[in-house]
Design an enzyme around this catalytic site. Structure first.
Site, PDB file in Angstrom:
ATOM      1  N   ASN A   8       0.871  -1.185   0.000  1.00  0.00           N
ATOM      2  CA  ASN A   8       0.000   0.000   0.000  1.00  0.00           C
ATOM      3  C   ASN A   8       0.907   1.234   0.000  1.00  0.00           C
ATOM      4  O   ASN A   8       1.536   1.536   1.008  1.00  0.00           O
ATOM      5  CB  ASN A   8      -0.874  -0.039   1.262  1.00  0.00           C
ATOM      6  CG  ASN A   8      -1.672   1.236   1.460  1.00  0.00           C
ATOM      7  OD1 ASN A   8      -1.802   2.052   0.542  1.00  0.00           O
ATOM      8  ND2 ASN A   8      -2.213   1.405   2.661  1.00  0.00           N
ATOM      9  N   LYS A  10      -0.025   4.254  -0.222  1.00  0.00           N
ATOM     10  CA  LYS A  10      -0.682   5.434   0.379  1.00  0.00           C
ATOM     11  C   LYS A  10      -0.484   6.645  -0.537  1.00  0.00           C
ATOM     12  O   LYS A  10      -0.452   6.491  -1.750  1.00  0.00           O
ATOM     13  CB  LYS A  10      -0.149   5.673   1.792  1.00  0.00           C
ATOM     14  CG  LYS A  10      -0.103   4.400   2.628  1.00  0.00           C
ATOM     15  CD  LYS A  10       0.209   4.660   4.061  1.00  0.00           C
ATOM     16  CE  LYS A  10       0.324   3.340   4.797  1.00  0.00           C
ATOM     17  NZ  LYS A  10       0.353   3.490   6.239  1.00  0.00           N
ATOM     18  N   HIS A  94      -9.277   1.369   5.137  1.00  0.00           N
ATOM     19  CA  HIS A  94      -8.000   1.501   5.839  1.00  0.00           C
ATOM     20  C   HIS A  94      -8.191   2.438   7.032  1.00  0.00           C
ATOM     21  O   HIS A  94      -8.956   3.395   6.958  1.00  0.00           O
ATOM     22  CB  HIS A  94      -6.943   2.050   4.878  1.00  0.00           C
ATOM     23  CG  HIS A  94      -5.555   1.968   5.432  1.00  0.00           C
ATOM     24  ND1 HIS A  94      -5.083   2.858   6.359  1.00  0.00           N
ATOM     25  CD2 HIS A  94      -4.544   1.085   5.195  1.00  0.00           C
ATOM     26  CE1 HIS A  94      -3.839   2.522   6.673  1.00  0.00           C
ATOM     27  NE2 HIS A  94      -3.492   1.452   5.982  1.00  0.00           N
ATOM     28  N   GLU A  96      -6.489   4.757   8.092  1.00  0.00           N
ATOM     29  CA  GLU A  96      -6.223   6.174   7.776  1.00  0.00           C
ATOM     30  C   GLU A  96      -7.458   6.815   7.136  1.00  0.00           C
ATOM     31  O   GLU A  96      -7.724   7.993   7.343  1.00  0.00           O
ATOM     32  CB  GLU A  96      -4.985   6.286   6.873  1.00  0.00           C
ATOM     33  CG  GLU A  96      -3.712   5.997   7.667  1.00  0.00           C
ATOM     34  CD  GLU A  96      -2.566   5.431   6.860  1.00  0.00           C
ATOM     35  OE1 GLU A  96      -2.621   5.459   5.611  1.00  0.00           O
ATOM     36  OE2 GLU A  96      -1.605   4.949   7.488  1.00  0.00           O
ATOM     37  N   GLU A 164      -5.272  -5.035  10.627  1.00  0.00           N
ATOM     38  CA  GLU A 164      -4.217  -4.051  10.838  1.00  0.00           C
ATOM     39  C   GLU A 164      -4.441  -3.316  12.162  1.00  0.00           C
ATOM     40  O   GLU A 164      -5.206  -2.334  12.207  1.00  0.00           O
ATOM     41  CB  GLU A 164      -4.210  -3.024   9.703  1.00  0.00           C
ATOM     42  CG  GLU A 164      -4.000  -3.634   8.331  1.00  0.00           C
ATOM     43  CD  GLU A 164      -3.452  -2.602   7.356  1.00  0.00           C
ATOM     44  OE1 GLU A 164      -2.349  -2.806   6.863  1.00  0.00           O
ATOM     45  OE2 GLU A 164      -4.115  -1.582   7.137  1.00  0.00           O
ATOM     46  N   GLY A 170       2.738   1.927  10.725  1.00  0.00           N
ATOM     47  CA  GLY A 170       3.696   3.025  10.550  1.00  0.00           C
ATOM     48  C   GLY A 170       4.418   3.412  11.831  1.00  0.00           C
ATOM     49  O   GLY A 170       5.045   4.462  11.894  1.00  0.00           O
ATOM     50  N   SER A 209       3.657  -2.467  10.248  1.00  0.00           N
ATOM     51  CA  SER A 209       5.121  -2.483  10.389  1.00  0.00           C
ATOM     52  C   SER A 209       5.749  -3.819   9.984  1.00  0.00           C
ATOM     53  O   SER A 209       6.723  -4.271  10.592  1.00  0.00           O
ATOM     54  CB  SER A 209       5.530  -2.095  11.813  1.00  0.00           C
ATOM     55  OG  SER A 209       5.068  -0.775  12.103  1.00  0.00           O
ATOM     56  N   GLY A 231       5.021   1.174   4.526  1.00  0.00           N
ATOM     57  CA  GLY A 231       6.355   1.757   4.322  1.00  0.00           C
ATOM     58  C   GLY A 231       7.327   0.851   3.591  1.00  0.00           C
ATOM     59  O   GLY A 231       8.044   1.297   2.672  1.00  0.00           O
TER      60      GLY A 231
HETATM   61  C1  PEP Z   1      -0.621  -0.005   6.094  1.00  0.00           C
HETATM   62  O1  PEP Z   1      -0.775   1.193   6.013  1.00  0.00           O
HETATM   63  O2  PEP Z   1      -1.468  -0.751   5.580  1.00  0.00           O
HETATM   64  C2  PEP Z   1       0.547  -0.502   6.811  1.00  0.00           C
HETATM   65  C3  PEP Z   1       0.523  -1.722   7.267  1.00  0.00           C
HETATM   66  O3  PEP Z   1       1.590   0.386   6.975  1.00  0.00           O
HETATM   67  P1  PEP Z   1       3.045   0.049   7.592  1.00  0.00           P
HETATM   68  O4  PEP Z   1       3.511  -1.239   6.961  1.00  0.00           O
HETATM   69  O5  PEP Z   1       3.901   1.211   7.184  1.00  0.00           O
HETATM   70  O6  PEP Z   1       2.876  -0.084   9.056  1.00  0.00           O
END
Ligand code: PEP
Length: 247
Positions: A8, A10, A94, A96, A164, A170, A209, A231
């Site tokens: 992803n 983003k 998501h 976010e 998640e 993140g 993460s 990320g």
């Molecule tokens: C995400 O936004 O779906 C995600 C898991 O981000 P990160 O891997 O950066 O924690």
């Protein structure tokens, strides 16, 4: 069940970032048995990414969509448009989006229906906040979001769920294998009860993460059928290392 390694991006990525997609295409090639790879770049890069990925096993997806297919909705993108650009999947719900735009599970359910109507596969994200977890509400919150975000029509469709935990996204704080296993088991049970075979075969991804150094351990947890990676999906080397860990 096949494993899905999904990235992803983003709101990251300009045309210059397509070199990373090219490097992923080169690394993945025709792909490996039992593992699917997907990158969801911003909508502006989907068509170009699809061109680069054609002939390889790398799939390209979208992030979010409107519940309608077209109309007077300035600034929105529909599932039909993302399909037209070559997307195979669309990430919905998501955290976010739920936090930044106040999206509710009922709206996400309508968007899931739009994704089904377009013939694409939704990736429905659910997860608890740190305060939910500390209050012992993890399962209640996660299963509540699952129930409210998935329409009954999912029973004869392909869909993906991404667990998640918000506190792990993140932040560099990954959930432990035990924490992940516990929630994935509960999600699998709820899906199987509500949707039968479709619920038993829907991949459940972990997101939060995930990186090359922890991917193998997470992917080995029971009922974890892949990862949704933020990320660490921006750089081909990291994404490919996670993809390799799934083999
Ligand atoms: C995400 O936004 O779906 C995600 C898991 O981000 P990160 O891997 O950066 O924690």
């Amino acid at each position: 069940m096949r494993t899905l390694i999904a990235g992803n991006w983003k709101m990251n990525g300009l045309k210059a970032s397509l070199v990373e997609i090219q490097a992923m295409v080169d690394g993945i090639g025709e792909g490996k048995a039992e593992v699917d790879a997907l990158i969801c770049p911003p909508a502006t890069l989907i068509a170009a990414a699809v061109d680069l990925a054609s002939g390889s096993a790398l799939q390209i997806g979208g992030q979010n969509c409107h519940a309608g297919m077209s109309g007077a909705h300035t600034g929105d993108v529909s599932a039909a448009m993302l399909k037209d650009a070559g997307a195979s999947h669309i990430i919905l719900g998501h955290s976010e989006r739920r936090t930044d735009h106040g999206e509710l599970s009922a709206e996400i359910k309508d968007r899931v229906l739009a994704v089904f109507d377009a013939g694409l596969t939704p990736i429905v994200c659910i997860g608890e906040s740190l305060s939910d977890r500390e209050a012992g509400l993890t399962e209640k919150v996660v299963l509540g979001q699952l129930e409210a975000s998935l329409p009954r029509e999912a029973a004869d469709k392909s869909f993906v769920v991404a667990y998640e935990p918000i506190w792990a996204i993140g932040t560099g704080h990954t959930a432990t294998p035990d924490q992940i296993g516990e929630v994935h088991k509960a999600i699998r049970g709820a899906l199987a009860t509500r949707f039968g075979e479709a619920g038993k075969s829907a991949p459940i991804l972990y997101g939060g993460s995930m990186k090359p150094g922890n991917a193998a351990e997470i992917l080995a947890v029971e009922d974890v059928n892949g990862g949704l990676i933020g990320g660490a999906s921006l750089k081909a080397a990291d994404f490919l290392a996670i993809y390799e860990a799934a083999l």
